[in-house]
Design a protein around this motif. Sequence first.
Motif, PDB file in Angstrom:
ATOM      1  N   HIS A  72       0.817  -1.218   0.000  1.00  0.00           N
ATOM      2  CA  HIS A  72       0.000   0.000   0.000  1.00  0.00           C
ATOM      3  C   HIS A  72       0.849   1.267   0.000  1.00  0.00           C
ATOM      4  N   GLU A  73       2.133   1.112  -0.268  1.00  0.00           N
ATOM      5  CA  GLU A  73       3.079   2.225  -0.414  1.00  0.00           C
ATOM      6  C   GLU A  73       3.252   3.080   0.848  1.00  0.00           C
ATOM      7  N   TYR A  74       3.089   2.467   2.016  1.00  0.00           N
ATOM      8  CA  TYR A  74       3.443   3.182   3.229  1.00  0.00           C
ATOM      9  C   TYR A  74       4.956   3.351   3.246  1.00  0.00           C
ATOM     10  N   ARG A  75       5.407   4.536   3.669  1.00  0.00           N
ATOM     11  CA  ARG A  75       6.835   4.829   3.770  1.00  0.00           C
ATOM     12  C   ARG A  75       7.209   4.972   5.248  1.00  0.00           C
ATOM     13  N   PHE A  76       8.370   4.427   5.576  1.00  0.00           N
ATOM     14  CA  PHE A  76       8.847   4.440   6.962  1.00  0.00           C
ATOM     15  C   PHE A  76      10.293   4.909   6.996  1.00  0.00           C
ATOM     16  N   ASP A  77      10.640   5.627   8.048  1.00  0.00           N
ATOM     17  CA  ASP A  77      12.017   6.012   8.301  1.00  0.00           C
ATOM     18  C   ASP A  77      12.716   4.807   8.925  1.00  0.00           C
ATOM     19  N   LEU A  78      13.776   4.330   8.295  1.00  0.00           N
ATOM     20  CA  LEU A  78      14.487   3.153   8.801  1.00  0.00           C
ATOM     21  C   LEU A  78      15.221   3.420  10.112  1.00  0.00           C
ATOM     22  N   ARG A  79      15.476   4.677  10.429  1.00  0.00           N
ATOM     23  CA  ARG A  79      16.187   5.004  11.670  1.00  0.00           C
ATOM     24  C   ARG A  79      15.267   4.941  12.882  1.00  0.00           C
ATOM     25  N   SER A  80      14.016   5.391  12.707  1.00  0.00           N
ATOM     26  CA  SER A  80      13.097   5.496  13.844  1.00  0.00           C
ATOM     27  C   SER A  80      11.877   4.589  13.727  1.00  0.00           C
ATOM     28  N   GLY A  81      11.572   4.133  12.503  1.00  0.00           N
ATOM     29  CA  GLY A  81      10.369   3.351  12.267  1.00  0.00           C
ATOM     30  C   GLY A  81       9.149   4.213  11.991  1.00  0.00           C
ATOM     31  N   ARG A  82       9.288   5.513  12.116  1.00  0.00           N
ATOM     32  CA  ARG A  82       8.175   6.450  11.964  1.00  0.00           C
ATOM     33  C   ARG A  82       7.580   6.377  10.564  1.00  0.00           C
ATOM     34  N   VAL A  83       6.243   6.468  10.470  1.00  0.00           N
ATOM     35  CA  VAL A  83       5.555   6.538   9.185  1.00  0.00           C
ATOM     36  C   VAL A  83       5.804   7.921   8.600  1.00  0.00           C
ATOM     37  N   THR A  84       6.303   7.970   7.353  1.00  0.00           N
ATOM     38  CA  THR A  84       6.598   9.263   6.724  1.00  0.00           C
ATOM     39  C   THR A  84       5.670   9.561   5.555  1.00  0.00           C
ATOM     40  N   GLY A  85       4.776   8.657   5.221  1.00  0.00           N
ATOM     41  CA  GLY A  85       3.833   8.884   4.130  1.00  0.00           C
ATOM     42  C   GLY A  85       3.219   7.572   3.713  1.00  0.00           C
ATOM     43  N   GLY A  88      -3.300   7.100   1.268  1.00  0.00           N
ATOM     44  CA  GLY A  88      -4.165   8.144   1.813  1.00  0.00           C
ATOM     45  C   GLY A  88      -3.364   9.347   2.256  1.00  0.00           C
ATOM     46  N   THR A  89      -4.048  10.346   2.712  1.00  0.00           N
ATOM     47  CA  THR A  89      -3.349  11.573   3.101  1.00  0.00           C
ATOM     48  C   THR A  89      -2.827  11.536   4.526  1.00  0.00           C
ATOM     49  N   ARG A  90      -3.428  10.726   5.367  1.00  0.00           N
ATOM     50  CA  ARG A  90      -2.979  10.612   6.756  1.00  0.00           C
ATOM     51  C   ARG A  90      -2.631   9.162   7.040  1.00  0.00           C
ATOM     52  N   PRO A  91      -1.357   8.812   7.074  1.00  0.00           N
ATOM     53  CA  PRO A  91      -1.001   7.417   7.372  1.00  0.00           C
ATOM     54  C   PRO A  91      -1.612   6.970   8.698  1.00  0.00           C
ATOM     55  N   THR A  92      -2.248   5.810   8.648  1.00  0.00           N
ATOM     56  CA  THR A  92      -2.947   5.318   9.834  1.00  0.00           C
ATOM     57  C   THR A  92      -2.420   3.961  10.280  1.00  0.00           C
ATOM     58  N   CYS A  93      -1.141   3.755  10.157  1.00  0.00           N
ATOM     59  CA  CYS A  93      -0.599   2.495  10.659  1.00  0.00           C
ATOM     60  C   CYS A  93       0.488   2.768  11.685  1.00  0.00           C
ATOM     61  N   ASP A  94       0.797   1.745  12.459  1.00  0.00           N
ATOM     62  CA  ASP A  94       1.816   1.844  13.488  1.00  0.00           C
ATOM     63  C   ASP A  94       3.195   1.979  12.845  1.00  0.00           C
ATOM     64  N   PRO A  95       4.179   2.466  13.600  1.00  0.00           N
ATOM     65  CA  PRO A  95       5.545   2.512  13.085  1.00  0.00           C
ATOM     66  C   PRO A  95       6.146   1.109  13.000  1.00  0.00           C
ATOM     67  N   LEU A  96       7.207   1.003  12.225  1.00  0.00           N
ATOM     68  CA  LEU A  96       7.980  -0.239  12.178  1.00  0.00           C
ATOM     69  C   LEU A  96       8.699  -0.433  13.499  1.00  0.00           C
ATOM     70  N   SER A 119      12.576   0.749  20.396  1.00  0.00           N
ATOM     71  CA  SER A 119      13.232   1.039  19.125  1.00  0.00           C
ATOM     72  C   SER A 119      14.095   2.288  19.274  1.00  0.00           C
ATOM     73  N   PRO A 120      15.281   2.282  18.643  1.00  0.00           N
ATOM     74  CA  PRO A 120      16.111   3.501  18.687  1.00  0.00           C
ATOM     75  C   PRO A 120      15.405   4.641  17.976  1.00  0.00           C
ATOM     76  N   ARG A 121      15.629   5.832  18.401  1.00  0.00           N
ATOM     77  CA  ARG A 121      15.008   7.008  17.779  1.00  0.00           C
ATOM     78  C   ARG A 121      16.027   7.727  16.907  1.00  0.00           C
ATOM     79  N   ALA A 122      15.527   8.374  15.871  1.00  0.00           N
ATOM     80  CA  ALA A 122      16.406   9.137  14.960  1.00  0.00           C
ATOM     81  C   ALA A 122      16.887  10.389  15.660  1.00  0.00           C
TER      82      ALA A 122
END
Length: 122
Positions: A72-85, A88-96, A119-122
């Motif tokens: 579904h093309e969710y994007r995540f920051d590999l450093r923090s796991g945070r959803v970055t996009g 839809g317009t508002r990502p509604t899933c948990d971080p990695l 999880s380590p934070r960026a």
Amino acid sequence: MASDHPVEYDVGHVEELFSRGRAVVPVGPDELPVLVVKTRRGLFAVTNRCPHRGASLDDAEVSRSTITCALHEYRFDLRSGRVTGGWGTRPTCDPLVVHRVRLADGRLVVALARSRADSPRA
């Protein structure tokens, strides 16, 4: 008394990581599938499962320190796991769930996060 420090697991010399830039390795006593990614920005390790619908991430697109799930093309920051996009317009899933990873004498060492809070934070 339990230690506050995560246990490190030596997962060996992973040729695929160096030839392909990524590898899925079983880590720990439960053999959790962990995706390890090598980019110019460093080594990253995440649980090999998109938190949105559980898709495997081993063939996901990686750019710099971002991974994009093909489902579904969710994007995540590999450093923090945070959803970055993503979807839809508002990502509604948990971080990695992000795990600490390092190379020691040419061998890959992964410290599993017990939860997203670990999880380590960026």
